[in-house]
Enzyme design. Structure first.
Site, PDB file in Angstrom:
ATOM      1  N   GLY A   1      11.231 -71.491  37.228  1.00  0.00           N
ATOM      2  CA  GLY A   1      10.384 -71.244  36.073  1.00  0.00           C
ATOM      3  C   GLY A   1      10.555 -72.290  35.002  1.00  0.00           C
ATOM      4  O   GLY A   1       9.938 -73.350  35.010  1.00  0.00           O
TER       5      GLY A   1
ATOM      6  N   LYS B   1       8.283 -59.089  41.891  1.00  0.00           N
ATOM      7  CA  LYS B   1       9.228 -59.861  41.069  1.00  0.00           C
ATOM      8  C   LYS B   1       9.915 -58.879  40.147  1.00  0.00           C
ATOM      9  O   LYS B   1       9.263 -58.100  39.441  1.00  0.00           O
ATOM     10  CB  LYS B   1       8.455 -60.909  40.257  1.00  0.00           C
TER      11      LYS B   1
ATOM     12  N   CYS C   1       9.240 -58.447  33.601  1.00  0.00           N
ATOM     13  CA  CYS C   1       9.022 -58.972  32.252  1.00  0.00           C
ATOM     14  C   CYS C   1       9.870 -58.203  31.244  1.00  0.00           C
ATOM     15  O   CYS C   1       9.763 -56.983  31.142  1.00  0.00           O
ATOM     16  CB  CYS C   1       7.549 -58.893  31.868  1.00  0.00           C
TER      17      CYS C   1
ATOM     18  N   PRO D   1       5.723 -67.052  37.880  1.00  0.00           N
ATOM     19  CA  PRO D   1       4.627 -66.690  36.971  1.00  0.00           C
ATOM     20  C   PRO D   1       5.158 -66.670  35.544  1.00  0.00           C
ATOM     21  O   PRO D   1       6.061 -65.896  35.225  1.00  0.00           O
ATOM     22  CB  PRO D   1       4.232 -65.287  37.442  1.00  0.00           C
TER      23      PRO D   1
END
Length: 329
Positions: A228, A141, A102, A18
């Site tokens: 990614g 994640k 993140c 993502p």
């Protein structure tokens, strides 16, 4: 066979990470067509979903041809995350993923994303509540830790498993590293060596070639890989890795016409999904990557990233096709 709940993903699945402002439906479409086994949406703010914010709700758009697909959410309030999880479940994804990785300040410094790695007890409690709130598999994640002094990933993976997650993807860097330095996959091996852990562990970070994928697969014992940045402008990496793992041979790099065809397909979907103005604007970040390595390409790249109409972009692609007809990648 690697499974998340009842979802069968093959012997060594490759996942599309993502990525904010990247992993939208147009980009996911070209990755799916080029071998991605499981994809995740861009992360979605729990607060945005609860407030019915248009940008957040739009990210719930998933399509049957993308399946299996997971929707990822982030936030720092347990109740908000529970409510957001229920909203996500109504969109009928195969998986709900929680972003605990993140590293950007506007997320992590508010206690969401990787910020929750400073409060593992809250991380576990939040996860438990989300698992209770939905009837689809929940995955996570995350990163190794906040910094090199707070790496508790073996404990974290086990505790999250014990409250019900069904797979974990680990970016092998700390939050302090952001995306710099080398990812340290040795910690993923330690997670896999924990005999109490039985859920799939997917490795993430620095996988940018079939050779590295094979090396890390053999060395670190992960169940699959999440890719990614290496897929941006190069969705072919999924099939290239699969072919190399299966045969030991490298597929030929995509030629110019293939690159143009996939760029055009990506552009078409972007305009269809976002409209002519935003669809053109948000494709600009991809052109450089699709044509990376082309000599004297600056003028064409500049024209594509300033083009304001679909027709103009297509004209430039036709010029590139003519001018570089003999170029070999």
């Amino acid at each position: 066979m690697v499974k998340i709940g009842n979802l069968e993903l093959g012997d060594f699945p490759l996942l599309l990470a993502p990525m904010e402002d990247v992993s939208d439906p147009p980009f996911r479409a070209v990755c799916k067509q080029n071998g991605a086994d499981l994809m995740y949406t861009e992360f979605i703010s729990s607060e945005g979903l609860i407030r019915d914010a248009a940008k957040s709700v739009a990210k719930l758009d998933i399509f049957d041809y993308e399946k299996p697909i997971g929707i990822q959410i982030f936030g720092n309030e347990i109740q908000s995350m529970r409510e957001a999880a229920a909203i996500v479940a109504e969109a009928r994804p195969d998986i709900l993923d929680i972003n605990y990785g993140c590293p950007v300040s506007k997320v992590a410094c508010k206690g969401a994303g990787a910020g929750i790695l400073l409060d593992i007890d809250k991380m576990v409690s939040m996860t438990a509540e989300i698992v209770k709130a939905v009837n689809i598999p929940v995955t996570v994640k995350t990163r190794l830790g906040w910094d090199s002094n707070t790496i508790r990933i073996v404990e974290v993976a086990e505790r999250l498993q014990d409250v019900g997650i069904q797979a974990i993807s680990i970016h092998a860097r700390t939050r302090a590293q952001m995306y710099k330095g080398e990812a340290d996959w040795s910690y993923l091996n330690k997670v896999k060596e924990n005999q109490r852990l039985h859920i799939p562990v997917f490795g993430n970070g620095d996988i940018d070639s079939p050779e590295k994928a094979l090396e890390y697969k053999n060395k670190y014992n992960v169940d699959g890989m999440m890719i990614g940045r290496a897929s941006i402008g190069y969705p072919w990496i999924f099939n290239e890795i699969k072919h190399f793992l299966a045969t030991g041979e490298k597929l030929a790099a995509p030629g110019l016409e293939e690159r143009i065809a996939v760029t055009k397909k990506h552009l078409d979907f972007s305009v269809e999904w976002k409209g002519p103005k935003l669809g053109i604007l948000e494709m600009r970040r991809h052109y450089t990557n699709y044509f990376r390595g082309m000599p004297n390409f600056k003028q064409y790249r500049a024209e594509m990233v300033t083009a304001e109409t679909y027709e103009h972009v297509c004209e430039v692609l036709e010029q590139v096709s003519d001018v570089y007809a003999d170029h070999v990648f």
